[in-house]
Scaffold this motif. Sequence first.
Motif, PDB file in Angstrom:
ATOM      1  N   THR A 130       1.517   4.420   1.813  1.00  0.00           N
ATOM      2  CA  THR A 130       2.162   3.366   1.357  1.00  0.00           C
ATOM      3  C   THR A 130       3.625   3.588   1.370  1.00  0.00           C
ATOM      4  O   THR A 130       4.228   4.927   1.081  1.00  0.00           O
ATOM      5  N   MET A 131       4.360   2.568   1.275  1.00  0.00           N
ATOM      6  CA  MET A 131       5.909   2.563   0.961  1.00  0.00           C
ATOM      7  C   MET A 131       6.241   2.783  -0.225  1.00  0.00           C
ATOM      8  O   MET A 131       5.741   1.877  -1.204  1.00  0.00           O
ATOM      9  N   ASP A 145      10.603   4.835   8.018  1.00  0.00           N
ATOM     10  CA  ASP A 145       9.881   4.566   9.226  1.00  0.00           C
ATOM     11  C   ASP A 145       9.758   3.221   9.493  1.00  0.00           C
ATOM     12  O   ASP A 145       9.727   2.796  10.644  1.00  0.00           O
ATOM     13  N   TYR A 146       9.105   2.656   8.654  1.00  0.00           N
ATOM     14  CA  TYR A 146       8.937   1.168   8.758  1.00  0.00           C
ATOM     15  C   TYR A 146      10.087   0.286   8.950  1.00  0.00           C
ATOM     16  O   TYR A 146      10.019  -0.575   9.851  1.00  0.00           O
ATOM     17  N   THR A 147      11.151   0.645   8.056  1.00  0.00           N
ATOM     18  CA  THR A 147      12.241  -0.550   8.313  1.00  0.00           C
ATOM     19  C   THR A 147      13.335   0.135   9.151  1.00  0.00           C
ATOM     20  O   THR A 147      14.202  -0.557   9.756  1.00  0.00           O
ATOM     21  N   GLY A 148      13.313   1.431   9.712  1.00  0.00           N
ATOM     22  CA  GLY A 148      13.987   2.256  10.382  1.00  0.00           C
ATOM     23  C   GLY A 148      15.459   2.336   9.741  1.00  0.00           C
ATOM     24  O   GLY A 148      16.514   2.449  10.617  1.00  0.00           O
ATOM     25  N   LEU A 149      15.415   2.517   8.373  1.00  0.00           N
ATOM     26  CA  LEU A 149      16.916   2.575   7.794  1.00  0.00           C
ATOM     27  C   LEU A 149      16.922   3.669   7.014  1.00  0.00           C
ATOM     28  O   LEU A 149      16.043   4.359   6.457  1.00  0.00           O
ATOM     29  N   SER A 150      17.883   4.301   6.895  1.00  0.00           N
ATOM     30  CA  SER A 150      18.169   5.461   5.858  1.00  0.00           C
ATOM     31  C   SER A 150      18.387   5.036   4.741  1.00  0.00           C
ATOM     32  O   SER A 150      18.643   4.031   4.425  1.00  0.00           O
ATOM     33  N   LEU A 151      18.486   6.025   3.581  1.00  0.00           N
ATOM     34  CA  LEU A 151      18.806   5.789   2.378  1.00  0.00           C
ATOM     35  C   LEU A 151      20.277   5.158   2.240  1.00  0.00           C
ATOM     36  O   LEU A 151      20.269   4.113   1.396  1.00  0.00           O
ATOM     37  N   GLU A 152      21.225   5.743   2.780  1.00  0.00           N
ATOM     38  CA  GLU A 152      22.325   5.127   2.880  1.00  0.00           C
ATOM     39  C   GLU A 152      22.628   3.663   3.404  1.00  0.00           C
ATOM     40  O   GLU A 152      23.135   2.602   2.700  1.00  0.00           O
ATOM     41  N   GLU A 153      21.850   3.325   4.526  1.00  0.00           N
ATOM     42  CA  GLU A 153      21.855   2.196   5.036  1.00  0.00           C
ATOM     43  C   GLU A 153      21.131   1.108   3.918  1.00  0.00           C
ATOM     44  O   GLU A 153      21.616   0.135   3.755  1.00  0.00           O
TER      45      GLU A 153
END
Length: 373
Positions: free
Chosen positions: A62-63, A82-90
């Motif tokens: 789960t996310m 993985d789901y969003t394709g975003l890093s924490l910073e993004e």
Amino acid sequence: MKQAKAEIKKLSNKLEQNVDKRTGELPTTNEALGSEIGERKLVEAVKEAEDRIRLIIDTIPTMAWSLRSDGVLDFLNQRWRDYTGLSLEEAIKDETGTVHPEDLSTALEKWVAAKATGEVYEDEMRLRRADGEYRWFLVRVAPLLDQHGNVVKWFGSSIDIEDRKRAEKNLEEAHRQLKILSRRRVKVQEEERRHLARELHDEIGQALTAAKINLQAAMEESDPAKSKRIHETAAILERLLGQVRQISLNLRPAVRFSAKNMPENLDPEIQTTCFRIAQEAITNAVRHARSAQIRVELSHENGNLRLQIRDNGRGFDAESEQAQTTGLGLVGMKERAALVGGRARITAPRGKGTTVDVTLPLTSQSENHHFEK
């Protein structure tokens, strides 16, 4: 020579003093060294525990994420990234960027309220995947409180419910189509009853009336012996004609409601629904409840038509499986009301009679969508 020996002795004494001093400091030094080693081991153990917990959080199906006490994002697990394709910073730069625009205002409103009260936040919303597709998620965020009840941190999770939402949508569509079919079935039944009633009245009824008239004429022209038999036959025809008329009336009654504040030109479908429910309820009261008294009330309340049928019979458990399946017509009454956008509620405590309380709109609420074959 003597001066050199004296100097050597002096240095030797100083060395012994330094050694004695250092020797005396050894326990303290050893203790400090042991403490430092212990702290290093503790730091390593904490780091190992944190790595293990992070591995578990990144592995769970789960996310998950966490926020600071002020609601600012500070951690995202691997599933989320993985789901969003975003890093924490993004994600920090645009914390609501993955939420569907149609769901954003409601989600923010609920989140602001949860932060203000320190209560658990829960909502369903669509989140954008890395490829741009949106899927439905159940989002829950729970606070971690200190001993004084203050929020220290927020922990959240997003559970994919896309399959459930699709199943719900399919079920709603199936229910909608079933409702359309049920309404069509009822409509066809009423049309067939109207047709049969018309046939009975116009064809069979008139034929029986003509036969009765001919028999009465023949009876006047016949001798007394034949006249008696003709009279008996005419009486049979009279009873048969009465039965035909009653059947015709039952199939398609001439419905006309009269009650206080009753609107003119009531929707025919509502009239038929009201009559059929009352007919079923009264039949049950007479046939099954052993009622000595039946009271029917019809009124116009709050823009709706309200029908109440009360009896003083023996009552029954209206929610039992037996009551729903033994031919009392309870499901049929509720279904008829629901098909036109109304509601039927049945209460029947044992020994205290039965009450059928029906609320119907003044105009039938027809479906706006065409039935798909």
